[in-house]
Design an enzyme around this catalytic site. Structure first.
Site, PDB file in Angstrom:
ATOM      1  CG  HIS A 157      24.115 -67.393  33.963  1.00 30.12           C
ATOM      2  ND1 HIS A 157      25.105 -67.817  34.807  1.00 30.12           N
ATOM      3  CD2 HIS A 157      24.425 -66.110  33.653  1.00 30.12           C
ATOM      4  CE1 HIS A 157      25.968 -66.834  35.018  1.00 30.12           C
ATOM      5  NE2 HIS A 157      25.570 -65.786  34.330  1.00 30.12           N
ATOM      6  CG  ASP A 365      20.377 -77.010  34.763  1.00 27.05           C
ATOM      7  OD1 ASP A 365      20.536 -75.788  34.672  1.00 27.05           O
ATOM      8  OD2 ASP A 365      20.317 -77.613  35.859  1.00 27.05           O
TER       9      ASP A 365
HETATM   10  P1  ADP Z   1      20.654 -72.944  39.122  1.00 27.08           P
HETATM   11  O1  ADP Z   1      21.533 -71.823  38.696  1.00 27.08           O
HETATM   12  O2  ADP Z   1      19.567 -73.226  38.132  1.00 27.08           O
HETATM   13  O3  ADP Z   1      20.090 -72.792  40.487  1.00 27.08           O
HETATM   14  P2  ADP Z   1      23.077 -74.652  39.391  1.00 27.08           P
HETATM   15  O4  ADP Z   1      23.187 -76.102  39.671  1.00 27.08           O
HETATM   16  O5  ADP Z   1      23.922 -74.196  38.262  1.00 27.08           O
HETATM   17  O6  ADP Z   1      21.531 -74.303  39.182  1.00 27.08           O
HETATM   18  O7  ADP Z   1      23.536 -73.826  40.651  1.00 27.08           O
HETATM   19  C1  ADP Z   1      22.945 -74.002  41.881  1.00 27.08           C
HETATM   20  C2  ADP Z   1      23.871 -73.442  42.966  1.00 27.08           C
HETATM   21  O8  ADP Z   1      23.097 -73.223  44.124  1.00 27.08           O
HETATM   22  C3  ADP Z   1      24.969 -74.414  43.328  1.00 27.08           C
HETATM   23  O9  ADP Z   1      26.142 -73.723  43.666  1.00 27.08           O
HETATM   24  C4  ADP Z   1      24.387 -75.154  44.542  1.00 27.08           C
HETATM   25  O10 ADP Z   1      25.349 -75.574  45.463  1.00 27.08           O
HETATM   26  C5  ADP Z   1      23.475 -74.119  45.156  1.00 27.08           C
HETATM   27  N1  ADP Z   1      22.269 -74.786  45.673  1.00 27.08           N
HETATM   28  C6  ADP Z   1      21.245 -75.322  44.970  1.00 27.08           C
HETATM   29  N2  ADP Z   1      20.322 -75.877  45.794  1.00 27.08           N
HETATM   30  C7  ADP Z   1      20.782 -75.691  47.036  1.00 27.08           C
HETATM   31  C8  ADP Z   1      20.280 -76.053  48.330  1.00 27.08           C
HETATM   32  N3  ADP Z   1      19.135 -76.716  48.507  1.00 27.08           N
HETATM   33  N4  ADP Z   1      21.037 -75.693  49.394  1.00 27.08           N
HETATM   34  C9  ADP Z   1      22.195 -75.030  49.228  1.00 27.08           C
HETATM   35  N5  ADP Z   1      22.709 -74.669  48.051  1.00 27.08           N
HETATM   36  C10 ADP Z   1      22.022 -74.998  46.962  1.00 27.08           C
HETATM   37  O1  F6P Z   2      21.291 -69.737  36.895  1.00 25.01           O
HETATM   38  C1  F6P Z   2      20.002 -69.453  36.507  1.00 25.01           C
HETATM   39  C2  F6P Z   2      19.315 -68.517  37.472  1.00 25.01           C
HETATM   40  O2  F6P Z   2      18.111 -68.107  36.959  1.00 25.01           O
HETATM   41  C3  F6P Z   2      20.068 -67.288  37.801  1.00 25.01           C
HETATM   42  O3  F6P Z   2      19.902 -66.241  36.876  1.00 25.01           O
HETATM   43  C4  F6P Z   2      19.502 -66.985  39.124  1.00 25.01           C
HETATM   44  O4  F6P Z   2      20.259 -66.127  39.886  1.00 25.01           O
HETATM   45  C5  F6P Z   2      19.376 -68.363  39.750  1.00 25.01           C
HETATM   46  O5  F6P Z   2      19.028 -69.187  38.688  1.00 25.01           O
HETATM   47  C6  F6P Z   2      18.379 -68.384  40.916  1.00 25.01           C
HETATM   48  O6  F6P Z   2      17.138 -67.870  40.557  1.00 25.01           O
HETATM   49  P1  F6P Z   2      16.482 -66.558  41.214  1.00 25.01           P
HETATM   50  O7  F6P Z   2      17.465 -65.439  41.051  1.00 25.01           O
HETATM   51  O8  F6P Z   2      15.228 -66.357  40.440  1.00 25.01           O
HETATM   52  O9  F6P Z   2      16.275 -66.878  42.634  1.00 25.01           O
END
Ligand code: ADP
Ligand code: F6P
Length: 460
Positions: A157, A365
């Site tokens: 991912h 990212d």
């Molecule tokens: P990552 O996997 O690195 O966290 P992504 O942008 O791919 O980044 O996915 C983040 C997911 O988590 C999205 O579906 C987003 O809506 C959710 N998310 C991230 N930050 C928040 C937050 N502060 N409150 C609610 N949902 C969040």
């Molecule tokens: O999408 C990347 C990622 O590291 C996922 O593997 C993971 O579930 C998400 O971000 C949130 O991180 P964590 O599982 O360490 O809270």
């Protein structure tokens, strides 16, 4: 049809809220097929025996959730240690933040062995096994060593770094060899696949053939890019839901005279949040018409707080936001509203829709699903504009966003200014083009494409 078995460190009950791209996407994919989701329970057992953990199973609609607890020592070496203080920073090109503590790797191997041991008895002969993310790179090798013959796929991912950065990990060759125990290795984008391909050829003495096959370490596997997406229909439904509409109305009322900008992220140094705050400050400095008008709402979900670099970034952000509010704020206007909280998923679309600009500017990212969610939540008649880092995997698809280099603070401020002034016709045209691309690469297309390739794959 084969049963789908998903394995990931983080397992989220599909009925509950989860922050993190993996939990959201896998939850949505599994929900449509049903199957087994195996991983860590999220519980840490103080004084637990290393390499041991109790298995628990529960049903959540058509999905069985099977989870194991981790002992404190395993958690610290496997999760905060090797996964998040070695692999995460290196894969995001941050060698400066990596902590190559030699005690971490043992915990990483031990937890992968524990997962393999606990999962093996739950498997059926024709299961299709899909392993997710950097926490579990050695899982297939461990399962194979225990006699598992089912097809096993892996999806990364996060970004795959260029070969010379990957090679900084002392165990890089072992990690690459582990990847070759899978039948299919999936990446988010073409840049990641190109880095893997170069590593195989330049560092592992292997070769690439034209039909997505790679040969090294005495095995041939398939590797390909499968850009992850969101469930567009589900997110559209959320946008039309009561909670989202309420949130939208409240925001519009409270900020009737303001132009809202929004950032939503896990609190992670890879997300470029300090750079974003600096770019916003530059916007206020260089384009004074935005003072007493533009407001940045930055919502961050607490994440990995036990890792030092995460505590540091929190302090840095609080300082930056305090300074900008102190320097530019008025009695009735705070330039930045910084909120350290996970927002209920049902409310998120309302926030996105109320914003004139989505500022999604990670330094690196894997994909960034927030960028896609922001676009889907917009009002087609009066859509906001997406300012997106060119270093997010999403930038390979979302070409009609305003693409920026997040390290270029002035350039990012200019793009935000452009977004704030963009005429309606251009906003609509960009929105329509972005929606087409987001639909083309939605979460169903991602999981169906991946699983089809896994069924067709066959290592030797
Ligand atoms: P990552 O996997 O690195 O966290 P992504 O942008 O791919 O980044 O996915 C983040 C997911 O988590 C999205 O579906 C987003 O809506 C959710 N998310 C991230 N930050 C928040 C937050 N502060 N409150 C609610 N949902 C969040
Ligand atoms: O999408 C990347 C990622 O590291 C996922 O593997 C993971 O579930 C998400 O971000 C949130 O991180 P964590 O599982 O360490 O809270």
């Amino acid at each position: 049809m084969s049963r789908l078995v998903v394995v990931s460190n983080r397992v989220a009950d599909p009925r509950k809220q989860a922050a993190g791209g993996l939990a959201v996407a896998v939850g949505e994919a599994l929900h449509s097929t049903g199957g087994l989701w195996f991983g860590w329970s999220g519980k840490i057992i103080e004084g637990g025996t290393p390499g041991e953990g109790e298995l628990r199973a529960q049903r959540s609609s058509n999905v069985t959730l099977a989870t194991v607890d981790l002992g404190r020592d395993d958690y610290e070496r496997f999760y905060t240690g090797y996964s998040n203080a070695v692999l995460w920073p290196v894969f995001h090109y941050r060698l400066d933040l990596a902590d190559f503590d030699t005690s971490y790797i043992g915990g990483y191997r031990r937890v992968n062995q524990l997962f393999a041991r606990k999962l093996l008895p739950l498997l059926r002969p024709d299961d299709l096994i899909w392993v997710h993310d950097y926490h579990l790179i050695p899982l297939a090798a461990e399962l194979r060593g225990m006699g598992c013959r089912q097809k096993i796929g892996f999806f990364l991912h996060i970004p795959m770094p260029p070969p010379l950065i990957f090679a900084a990990i002392p165990e890089h060759e072992w990690l690459a060899r582990c990847l070759f125990s899978y039948d299919l290795v999936g990446f988010q984008g073409n840049a990641d696949l190109a880095h893997f391909s170069r590593y195989v050829q330049a560092e592992a003495g292997g070769s690439a053939t034209e039909d997505h096959r790679y040969r090294a370490f005495g095995r041939t596997i398939r590797a390909q890019a499968f850009p992850i997406g969101i469930d567009v229909d589900e997110f559209t439904r959320l946008t039309q839901g009561k909670e989202a509409r309420e949130t939208y109305s409240t925001m519009r009322e409270q900020y009737a005279r303001r132009n809202l900008l929004i950032g939503v992220d896990r609190l992670d140094y890879s997300k470029g949040i300090p750079h974003r705050i600096r770019a916003f400050r530059e916007l206020l400095a260089n384009y004074p018409e935005n003072r007493d008008s533009a407001t940045l709402i930055q919502i961050v979900s607490p994440s990995r707080e036990a890792v030092n670099a995460y505590a540091d970034i929190r302090r840095e952000l609080e300082g930056l936001c305090g300074a900008i509010n102190g320097d530019y704020g008025e009695l009735d206007w705070m330039p930045v509203r910084y909120i350290h909280r996970t927002v209920a998923r049902k409310r998120l679309p309302g926030l996105y829709r109320a914003a004139r600009v989505g500022v999604i500017t990670p330094l690196r990212d894997g994909m960034n699903l927030v960028a896609k969610e922001f676009v889907v939540a917009q009002d087609p008649d009066d859509p906001g504009v997406l300012v997106l880092s060119r270093f997010a995997g999403a930038a390979e698809q979302l070409l009609e966003a305003l693409l920026v280099n997040p390290y270029d603070i002035r350039g990012t401020a200019e793009a935000i200014q452009l977004a704030l002034r963009m005429p309606l016709a251009e906003r609509q045209a960009r929105y329509r083009a972005l929606m087409r691309r987001i639909r083309e690469h939605d979460v169903h297309c991602w999981s169906e494409g991946y699983l089809q390739a896994l069924r067709e794959s066959g290592g030797d």
